[in-house]
Motif scaffolding. Structure first.
Motif, PDB file in Angstrom:
ATOM      1  N   MET A  48      20.547  10.181  38.479  1.00 47.14           N
ATOM      2  CA  MET A  48      21.046   9.838  39.802  1.00 47.14           C
ATOM      3  C   MET A  48      22.521   9.422  39.731  1.00 47.14           C
ATOM      4  SD  MET A  48      19.349   7.178  42.469  1.00 47.14           S
ATOM      5  CE  MET A  48      19.703   5.787  41.432  1.00 47.14           C
ATOM      6  N   ALA A  51      24.693  12.516  39.268  1.00 46.12           N
ATOM      7  CA  ALA A  51      24.806  13.232  40.546  1.00 46.12           C
ATOM      8  C   ALA A  51      25.724  12.486  41.504  1.00 46.12           C
ATOM      9  CB  ALA A  51      23.420  13.415  41.162  1.00 46.12           C
ATOM     10  N   ALA A  52      25.635  11.165  41.514  1.00 48.30           N
ATOM     11  CA  ALA A  52      26.473  10.362  42.413  1.00 48.30           C
ATOM     12  C   ALA A  52      27.949  10.514  42.047  1.00 48.30           C
ATOM     13  CB  ALA A  52      26.061   8.899  42.362  1.00 48.30           C
ATOM     14  N   LYS A  55      29.230  13.858  43.223  1.00 48.25           N
ATOM     15  CA  LYS A  55      29.304  14.045  44.671  1.00 48.25           C
ATOM     16  C   LYS A  55      29.972  12.892  45.401  1.00 48.25           C
ATOM     17  CE  LYS A  55      25.184  16.846  44.766  1.00 48.25           C
ATOM     18  NZ  LYS A  55      24.263  17.443  45.667  1.00 48.25           N
ATOM     19  N   ILE A  59      30.020  11.597  49.625  1.00 56.88           N
ATOM     20  CA  ILE A  59      29.036  10.604  50.059  1.00 56.88           C
ATOM     21  C   ILE A  59      29.714   9.546  50.911  1.00 56.88           C
ATOM     22  CG2 ILE A  59      27.344   8.904  49.303  1.00 56.88           C
ATOM     23  CD1 ILE A  59      27.151  10.485  46.646  1.00 56.88           C
ATOM     24  N   TRP A  65      22.552   6.675  50.123  1.00 52.86           N
ATOM     25  CA  TRP A  65      22.390   7.881  49.329  1.00 52.86           C
ATOM     26  C   TRP A  65      21.609   7.583  48.054  1.00 52.86           C
ATOM     27  CZ3 TRP A  65      23.609   9.750  44.516  1.00 52.86           C
ATOM     28  CH2 TRP A  65      23.572  11.131  44.340  1.00 52.86           C
ATOM     29  N   VAL A  69      18.048   9.285  47.318  1.00 52.77           N
ATOM     30  CA  VAL A  69      17.919  10.173  46.165  1.00 52.77           C
ATOM     31  C   VAL A  69      16.891   9.623  45.177  1.00 52.77           C
ATOM     32  CG1 VAL A  69      19.139  11.066  44.135  1.00 52.77           C
ATOM     33  CG2 VAL A  69      20.176  11.240  46.392  1.00 52.77           C
ATOM     34  N   ARG A  72      13.472  10.441  46.611  1.00 48.56           N
ATOM     35  CA  ARG A  72      13.147  11.870  46.515  1.00 48.56           C
ATOM     36  C   ARG A  72      12.911  12.291  45.071  1.00 48.56           C
ATOM     37  NH1 ARG A  72      16.717  11.742  50.688  1.00 48.56           N
ATOM     38  NH2 ARG A  72      18.537  12.282  49.453  1.00 48.56           N
ATOM     39  N   MET A  73      13.703  11.761  44.138  1.00 46.80           N
ATOM     40  CA  MET A  73      13.505  12.117  42.733  1.00 46.80           C
ATOM     41  C   MET A  73      12.170  11.588  42.216  1.00 46.80           C
ATOM     42  SD  MET A  73      17.359  11.598  41.224  1.00 46.80           S
ATOM     43  CE  MET A  73      17.166  12.372  39.622  1.00 46.80           C
ATOM     44  N   TYR A  76       9.418  13.741  43.718  1.00 46.47           N
ATOM     45  CA  TYR A  76       9.377  15.030  43.032  1.00 46.47           C
ATOM     46  C   TYR A  76       8.677  14.894  41.680  1.00 46.47           C
ATOM     47  CZ  TYR A  76      10.833  19.068  40.354  1.00 46.47           C
ATOM     48  OH  TYR A  76      10.831  20.173  39.549  1.00 46.47           O
TER      49      TYR A  76
END
Length: 175
Positions: A48, A51-52, A55, A59, A65, A69, A72-73, A76
């Motif tokens: 995470m 990715a942060a 991005k 953001i 965020w 995330v 959601r991770m 998943y």
């Protein structure tokens, strides 16, 4: 993670560290909710963070965020890593009940579960079953397409819970 952090400047890492600190309690709650091991949680947080950093310019609400995330991770991973028998209403019916009767019973239970939904929510399933696209259903029901996906997910979960309450894990109808 160290390569990504080495590429990031002090301002970027500082902003990320501050956001992680502000979101700490919410992140801990999410990680605990999905019962991740310490190693899994560390891996997830590292992924995470990478990715942060990648991005970060895009953001706007970093705290939100990160929490979104992380959730959601975790979701998943939970779906990917599920093990053991899954609830399958059409599986392993009692030998005293024929498969046809079991399917009829399930259809009746599914109709009852759908009937328990508010009219607007039932309409979502009906329109999709009639072949309308997700965007057409969103327009007809007054949802945005993104909101509609979330509503459909929650409705499917609600129906699954109702059906699971009527059946034992073996697939037999509960008394």
């Amino acid at each position: 993670m160290t390569v990504a952090l080495m590429r990031a400047d002090d301002t970027t890492t500082g902003r990320l560290v501050e956001a992680l600190e502000r979101s700490r309690s919410r992140l801990k709650w999410i990680l605990a909710r999905f019962r991740l091991s310490k190693e899994e949680a560390e891996d997830l947080l590292q992924d995470m963070a990478v990715a942060a950093i990648q991005k970060l310019p895009e953001i706007q609400n970093l705290d939100g965020w990160l929490v979104g995330v992380a959730f959601r991770m975790c979701a998943y991973r939970a779906r990917r890593d599920r093990s053991g028998p899954q609830f399958t209403p059409l599986g392993d019916f009692d030998m005293a009940v024929s498969p046809e009767q079991g399917r009829r019973d399930l259809a009746v239970d599914l109709e009852r579960a759908l009937a328990s939904l508010p009219r607007r929510h039932r309409g979502i399933f009906v329109l999709r079953a009639m072949g309308f696209s997700e965007s057409e259903v969103a327009v007809r029901t007054g949802y945005s397409p993104k909101s509609l996906r979330g509503v459909r997910y929650r409705l499917r979960a609600r129906i699954a819970v109702q059906l699971a309450a009527r059946y034992e894990p073996s697939g037999n109808k509960a008394a």
